[in-house]
Write a protein that holds these residues in place. Structure first.
Motif, PDB file in Angstrom:
ATOM      1  N   LEU A  12       3.333  12.616   2.366  1.00  0.00           N
ATOM      2  CA  LEU A  12       2.835  13.460   1.281  1.00  0.00           C
ATOM      3  C   LEU A  12       2.602  12.653   0.011  1.00  0.00           C
ATOM      4  CD1 LEU A  12       2.179  16.327   0.228  1.00  0.00           C
ATOM      5  CD2 LEU A  12       4.595  16.516  -0.421  1.00  0.00           C
ATOM      6  N   VAL A  13       3.551  11.818  -0.339  1.00  0.00           N
ATOM      7  CA  VAL A  13       3.472  11.059  -1.581  1.00  0.00           C
ATOM      8  C   VAL A  13       2.658   9.778  -1.421  1.00  0.00           C
ATOM      9  CG1 VAL A  13       4.830   9.878  -3.358  1.00  0.00           C
ATOM     10  CG2 VAL A  13       5.691  11.989  -2.317  1.00  0.00           C
ATOM     11  N   SER A  14       2.803   9.126  -0.275  1.00  0.00           N
ATOM     12  CA  SER A  14       2.112   7.855  -0.051  1.00  0.00           C
ATOM     13  C   SER A  14       1.493   7.838   1.350  1.00  0.00           C
ATOM     14  CB  SER A  14       3.090   6.691  -0.217  1.00  0.00           C
ATOM     15  OG  SER A  14       2.420   5.457  -0.030  1.00  0.00           O
ATOM     16  N   PRO A  15       0.420   8.607   1.556  1.00  0.00           N
ATOM     17  CA  PRO A  15      -0.206   8.636   2.885  1.00  0.00           C
ATOM     18  C   PRO A  15      -0.849   7.302   3.217  1.00  0.00           C
ATOM     19  CG  PRO A  15      -1.553   9.818   1.284  1.00  0.00           C
ATOM     20  CD  PRO A  15      -0.279   9.468   0.592  1.00  0.00           C
ATOM     21  N   ASP A  16      -1.018   7.057   4.519  1.00  0.00           N
ATOM     22  CA  ASP A  16      -1.601   5.786   4.925  1.00  0.00           C
ATOM     23  C   ASP A  16      -3.111   5.785   4.707  1.00  0.00           C
ATOM     24  OD1 ASP A  16      -2.637   7.347   6.944  1.00  0.00           O
ATOM     25  OD2 ASP A  16      -1.307   6.588   8.497  1.00  0.00           O
TER      26      ASP A  16
END
Length: 263
Positions: A12-16
């Motif tokens: 959610l915060v750091s998607p790939d």
């Protein structure tokens, strides 16, 4: 089965990169399809208002056909059906140096056609909401029908068309999730791929749902800003806390002099 909170928050915060590419694909296809749908929908709406019966019948048939069939069926027919029938096959191509896959082209075409049928009805209703006397006055001044529509009717109809058109675009962004059926790597298909490799189905689809919610929420604020700008231009009084129109000061009270009535 337990919910993997660390996996959820990480995506959610750091998607790939793949997920972000799918998000960008969703936004791009939505914007392009909406712009093309506005053009095609305007044409269909004007055809619907034609004085020629055959032209009006074609526009009515187009709206009836597109609105009466599911979008997912239309996508399959456009991308796979046309190719199987030898009508047309979408090939990968370059547009301004950007590689565009055939599936993406078919997705834009399918969404444009689908949304144009609904957009045409919104535009037709907006045009009909403008008093006919406006058109008659413009024609009396020597304006041509095309100029009357461009400079008189459409600007007045625009304010009533913005809310339903905004709702159509809102739905269009969510409809892009159906593009996975023809292999477009938008956000929903990427989430499916992540789910199949990590088996974190609920977590990744919840992330996708929140990003769809973010897109529609951002658009809600943009639409509200557009409506406020149009309200200011046409002179609609705003609610408390927003810009109000200047009103003339009340007239001074008239003082009646003594003795006037006796004269």
């Amino acid at each position: 089965m337990t919910f993997d909170w660390s996996f959820f928050w990480q995506n959610l915060v750091s998607p790939d990169g793949a997920f972000l590419d799918g998000l960008w694909m969703t936004i791009t296809i939505s914007m392009v399809a909406m712009a093309a749908g506005l053009v095609l929908g305007t044409v269909v709406a004007l055809l619907y208002r034609s004085r020629f019966t055959a032209v009006r019948t074609f526009a009515k048939f187009y709206i009836w056909l597109i609105r009466g069939t599911p979008l997912i069926v239309q996508l399959v027919i456009i991308y796979l059906g046309f190719a199987a029938a030898g009508i047309y096959k979408f090939q990968d191509t370059d547009v301004l140096g950007v590689a565009v896959k055939g599936a993406v082209q078919a997705a834009i075409v399918g969404l444009t056609i689908h949304e144009s049928a609904y957009i045409s009805e919104v535009i037709r209703a907006g045009i009909a909401s403008v008093d006919r006397g406006q058109t008659e006055a413009a024609m009396a001044l020597g304006m041509r029908p095309a100029g009357t529509m461009r400079w008189i009717v459409l600007p007045q109809a625009l304010r009533t068309m913005v809310p339903p058109l905004g709702n159509i675009f809102n739905g269009l962004m969510k409809h892009t999730s159906l593009l996975s059926i023809i292999g477009v790597s938008e956000m929903f298909l990427v989430a499916q791929s992540i789910s199949s490799t990590t088996f974190k189905t609920f977590e990744i689809f919840l992330v996708a749902a929140l990003y769809y919610l973010l897109l529609t929420t951002v658009w809600t604020f943009v639409q509200a800003w557009i409506e406020r700008r149009l309200d200011d231009q046409v002179g609609i009084t705003q609610p408390a806390g927003r810009k109000k129109l200047n009103r003339p000061a009340p007239a001074e009270p008239v003082t009646v002099l003594k003795g006037v009535n006796d004269a």
